[in-house]
Design an enzyme around this catalytic site. Structure first.
Site, mmCIF file in Angstrom:
data_model
loop_
_atom_site.group_PDB
_atom_site.id
_atom_site.type_symbol
_atom_site.label_atom_id
_atom_site.label_comp_id
_atom_site.label_asym_id
_atom_site.label_seq_id
_atom_site.Cartn_x
_atom_site.Cartn_y
_atom_site.Cartn_z
ATOM 1 N N CYS A 28 1.019 -1.387 0.144
ATOM 2 C CA CYS A 28 0.168 -0.418 0.296
ATOM 3 C C CYS A 28 1.167 0.538 0.267
ATOM 4 O O CYS A 28 1.159 1.704 -0.927
ATOM 5 C CB CYS A 28 -1.227 -0.059 1.159
ATOM 6 S SG CYS A 28 -2.224 -1.409 1.538
ATOM 7 N N HIS A 29 1.830 0.987 1.063
ATOM 8 C CA HIS A 29 2.516 2.428 1.076
ATOM 9 C C HIS A 29 4.156 2.110 1.213
ATOM 10 O O HIS A 29 4.714 3.459 0.887
ATOM 11 C CB HIS A 29 2.328 3.217 2.409
ATOM 12 C CG HIS A 29 1.017 3.884 2.452
ATOM 13 N ND1 HIS A 29 -0.448 2.607 2.715
ATOM 14 C CD2 HIS A 29 -0.057 4.931 1.982
ATOM 15 C CE1 HIS A 29 -1.182 3.996 2.950
ATOM 16 N NE2 HIS A 29 -1.017 4.178 1.821
ATOM 17 N N GLY A 30 3.983 0.825 0.599
ATOM 18 C CA GLY A 30 5.704 0.330 0.668
ATOM 19 C C GLY A 30 7.013 0.574 1.939
ATOM 20 O O GLY A 30 7.708 0.980 1.795
ATOM 21 N N PRO A 85 7.416 4.216 5.743
ATOM 22 C CA PRO A 85 6.760 5.599 6.003
ATOM 23 C C PRO A 85 5.853 4.360 7.611
ATOM 24 O O PRO A 85 5.914 5.163 8.848
ATOM 25 C CB PRO A 85 5.347 5.413 5.519
ATOM 26 C CG PRO A 85 4.743 4.070 4.633
ATOM 27 C CD PRO A 85 6.055 3.548 4.245
#
Length: 356
Positions: free
Chosen positions: A320-322, A335
């Site tokens: 989703c956001h790495g 993150p």
């Protein structure tokens, strides 16, 4: 409908004086039957009805008290049957028996502009007859002094001092009231009963407090299904080496991975740089047994489900956001603020782990 019949009723009343008198003086026990709150020709104000004796004495309360002390009264009696009939129970009432009240009015209306009472003849000035007329006015003295004379304690009905009931006891001699059977308050034989009642009351109150507390605690106690969902035992024998086994615990996915020697070595190799990680932790701190990694399968960034055997470190990767995690579930890139959460668990034996 009332407006249509009112003229006829008034005309009929005027034509029949007996009817007028009957309507104006109809009473029940100690109070009027007809409670009319409207002005009419056949419903006189309460202060003007002949149901009441409007004869009063107005003078300071101290003089009334002196009259009461010096008045010639009826002989003292000791038996209720010897009592005389007194008309001071309700000094205004000329019908039946009523309450003893210094009230001049029925519970009905007075006119907006009532008649001025004749103080010289002993008429009572109270309520509307006082505040809506100038009966209190005396040009020879200040207004506050004049008004003070009309305080209720300055009025007494005529004959009050001679007829006011002054009972010394409501229980005449010979009346059976069991007074002789009662023990004095400080009598020794009363103590056992007092102690018994005190103990009984304490026990009852304690039981009530216990019941209330127990109900409150049981209402706040988690249900059995919640307890059952909070503790999960997992059999580790079916888990193959290198496999990422997923179980449900408290509505969350839990990753149980049986690590290969290569995964263990790769994770321990990065222990020297653990202090520089965003959430510092060594491999031994993350795994109670180096063969087993047990973490909550929820990304610590926004709660996504990471994919196993992916990412730059081969552990877990959140697409989703790495966010990248290694084989110990430590956050290495992305993150996510923290490592994958480690749930409370313990090994019951070599092949069973208990979550929660």
């Amino acid at each position: 409908m009332l407006s249509r019949f009112a003229p006829r009723s008034i005309a009929a009343a005027k034509a029949n004086p007996a009817f007028t008198a009957a309507v104006s003086q109809t009473r029940g026990f100690a109070q009027p039957i007809n409670v009319n709150l409207i002005d009419s020709d056949f419903n006189a104000p309460a202060s003007q009805k002949t149901l009441y004796l409007n004869k009063f004495v107005q003078k300071p309360a101290a003089e009334h008290a002196a009259d009461l002390a010096n008045a010639t009264k009826f002989p003292v009696v000791h038996d209720p049957k010897d009592l005389i009939r007194s008309h001071t129970g309700d000094p205004h009432n000329t019908y039946g028996v009523g309450e003893y009240r210094h009230i001049h009015y029925d519970s009905v209306r007075e006119p907006t502009f009532p008649r001025k009472p004749d103080i010289a003849s002993g008429e009572l000035a109270a309520g509307a007859n006082l505040v809506r007329t100038d009966v209190w006015h005396d040009p020879k003295e200040p207004a506050i002094v004049s008004i003070a004379k009309f305080s209720p304690e300055n009025y007494r009905p005529v004959g009050w001092a001679e007829n006011a009931p002054m009972p010394e006891s409501t229980v005449p001699e010979g009346h059976l009231d069991f007074r002789t059977n009662r023990l004095p308050l400080n009598h020794a034989d009363r103590r056992p009963w007092v102690y018994f009642m005190a103990a009984s009351t304490g026990i009852v109150l304690s039981s009530l407090v216990r019941i209330v507390c127990a109900k409150l605690l049981h209402g706040l106690w988690p249900a059995k299904d919640v307890w059952a969902a909070g503790i999960v035992e997992v059999d580790l024998r079916p888990v193959r080496e290198g496999q990422n086994f997923v179980v449900k615990w408290r509505s969350k996915p839990v990753f149980i991975r049986r690590r290969t020697p290569e995964m263990i070595a790769s994770s321990k190799k990065d222990d020297p740089i653990a202090p520089s990680m965003r959430d510092p932790a060594t491999d031994a701190e993350r795994c109670k047994k180096q063969e087993w990694l047990i973490v909550v399968g929820v990304c610590t960034h926004l709660g996504c489900i990471p994919q196993p055997d992916a990412g730059n470190w081969g552990g877990y990767f959140c697409p989703c956001h790495g966010s990248h995690y290694d084989h110990a579930g430590r956050m290495r890139m992305g993150p996510a603020p923290k490592n994958l959460e480690i749930p409370p668990y313990q090994f019951i034996d070599e092949n069973t782990v208990q979550l929660g």
